[in-house]
Design a protein around this motif. Structure first.
Motif, PDB file in Angstrom:
ATOM      1  N   ASP A  86      37.696  36.725  43.644  1.00 23.72           N
ATOM      2  CA  ASP A  86      38.026  37.886  42.826  1.00 23.72           C
ATOM      3  C   ASP A  86      38.102  37.538  41.346  1.00 23.72           C
ATOM      4  O   ASP A  86      37.774  38.359  40.483  1.00 23.72           O
ATOM      5  CB  ASP A  86      39.364  38.494  43.266  1.00 23.72           C
ATOM      6  CG  ASP A  86      39.267  39.221  44.597  1.00 23.72           C
ATOM      7  OD1 ASP A  86      38.158  39.262  45.179  1.00 23.72           O
ATOM      8  OD2 ASP A  86      40.301  39.743  45.068  1.00 23.72           O
ATOM      9  N   VAL A 129      35.571  41.589  40.527  1.00 29.78           N
ATOM     10  CA  VAL A 129      35.500  42.739  41.425  1.00 29.78           C
ATOM     11  C   VAL A 129      34.941  43.930  40.653  1.00 29.78           C
ATOM     12  O   VAL A 129      35.672  44.796  40.168  1.00 29.78           O
ATOM     13  CB  VAL A 129      36.882  43.066  42.030  1.00 29.78           C
ATOM     14  CG1 VAL A 129      36.747  44.203  43.037  1.00 29.78           C
ATOM     15  CG2 VAL A 129      37.473  41.838  42.702  1.00 29.78           C
ATOM     16  N   ARG A 139      33.483  44.990  49.532  1.00 27.83           N
ATOM     17  CA  ARG A 139      34.193  43.739  49.288  1.00 27.83           C
ATOM     18  C   ARG A 139      33.665  42.583  50.130  1.00 27.83           C
ATOM     19  O   ARG A 139      33.981  41.425  49.876  1.00 27.83           O
ATOM     20  CB  ARG A 139      35.691  43.937  49.537  1.00 27.83           C
ATOM     21  CG  ARG A 139      36.374  44.902  48.546  1.00 27.83           C
ATOM     22  CD  ARG A 139      36.305  44.383  47.127  1.00 27.83           C
ATOM     23  NE  ARG A 139      36.912  43.073  46.995  1.00 27.83           N
ATOM     24  CZ  ARG A 139      38.209  42.852  46.801  1.00 27.83           C
ATOM     25  NH1 ARG A 139      39.037  43.870  46.693  1.00 27.83           N
ATOM     26  NH2 ARG A 139      38.691  41.633  46.699  1.00 27.83           N
TER      27      ARG A 139
END
Length: 316
Positions: free
Chosen positions: A233, A242, A250
């Motif tokens: 991330d 992100v 994701r």
């Protein structure tokens, strides 16, 4: 989501006695997204805080894992995908951004494009997928090299990337990739001077075709997709990764980039490339603003385009 702007961008290069280190005019300000929990996870945390010996709390990463375990949205196929690609390109154009988007169906070979898909954009850190591919093809992905390559892909570590760029052939890298995978118009050497790998030129369609070809390459695909799937991330320099494809799916194996590696530096883009639809579709989104726009706006634009590709509204 709360974004923090990087007021001074690094020059992505492999130069000087300390090979692989970025040259900074100043220090970037780390960006940190607002983290979130499901209502259930939040309730769990509250109860555990009240009586930790009765109901222990899992780690923050474990809690977040419960949030992102939901099935990701699916990219539509056929005419709907073509329409979404055109809509995503048009959205950027309407807001004053130059863009090129390409999607390759690795099952059927179909290629869908929108915007200036054959035009060249600065690759920024997406150039690192070419570095990894050449190291893999040459049998050099072992030991310390492999550890650095993992950091280069998953954490977008620029020090590791700069060092491995040299090991992978430096500015001859794009010619090698174009020849190995028979992709004319894939890209060109850096425009900001020798070894400034962030300014390596790449076309969106060329990148999507490269990703599809690399996936099918048994020497390259398994390692590269696994490393991209481990994208963290937060990058090594503190940048939130992100955005774009990763903000929508994701679980997607991705490689993110950010910066303004053009002559003079008066531009900003945050490219997002990778695989969605459980690896079926290779996607490349390159969208740039000239003159430079805030870095958070570049990431937000790429995310909006990724959402449109999936048939979602530009903003949540």
């Amino acid at each position: 989501m709360v974004w923090t702007m990087r007021p001074i961008r690094p020059i992505h290069a492999a130069v000087g006695p300390e090979v692989g280190r970025d040259r900074f005019a100043g220090l970037p300000v780390p960006a940190g997204p607002a983290r979130w929990l499901t209502a259930g996870a939040a309730a769990l945390a509250v109860v555990a805080m009240a009586a930790p010996h009765v109901f222990p709390v899992e780690s923050a990463e474990a809690l977040r894992a419960t949030v992102i375990a939901a099935p990701p949205p699916q990219l539509p196929g056929g005419p709907a995908l073509a329409a979404n690609v055109r809509a995503a390109a048009a959205y950027a154009g309407e807001h004053g951004w130059m863009t090129g988007i390409a999607v390759v169906d690795t099952t059927t070979g179909e290629v869908v494009t929108g915007g200036n898909t054959n035009g060249f954009f600065p690759a920024e850190s997406t150039a690192k997928v070419f570095v990894a591919a050449r190291l893999l093809a040459g049998g050099a992905m072992t030991g310390d090299t492999q550890a650095k390559a993992n950091a280069m892909i998953a954490r977008s570590d620029d020090a590791a990337g700069g060092e491995l760029y040299l090991a992978a052939g430096g500015d001859d890298l794009m010619a090698w990739a174009s020849e190995r995978y028979a992709i004319p118009g894939l890209g060109a050497p850096p425009t900001n001077g020798a070894l400034t790998w962030g300014s390596t030129q790449v076309s969106p369609q060329g990148m999507a075709r490269f990703l599809a070809a690399a996936k099918a390459d048994p020497t390259v695909g398994p390692w590269l997709l696994a490393a991209m799937a481990r994208t963290e991330d937060v990058a090594a320099d503190g940048t939130d990764q992100v955005f774009g494809l990763k903000a929508v799916d994701r679980t997607a194996p991705v490689k993110q980039g950010w910066g303004g590696d053009v002559p003079g530096g008066d531009a900003e883009l945050a490219p997002s490339v990778g695989f969605v639809g459980e690896g079926r579709y290779a996607v490349a989104i390159y969208t740039m603003h000239v003159p430079a726009a805030p870095a958070d706006e570049a990431r937000a634009m790429t995310t909006a385009q990724a959402r449109i590709l999936f048939g979602l509204s530009p903003t949540p």
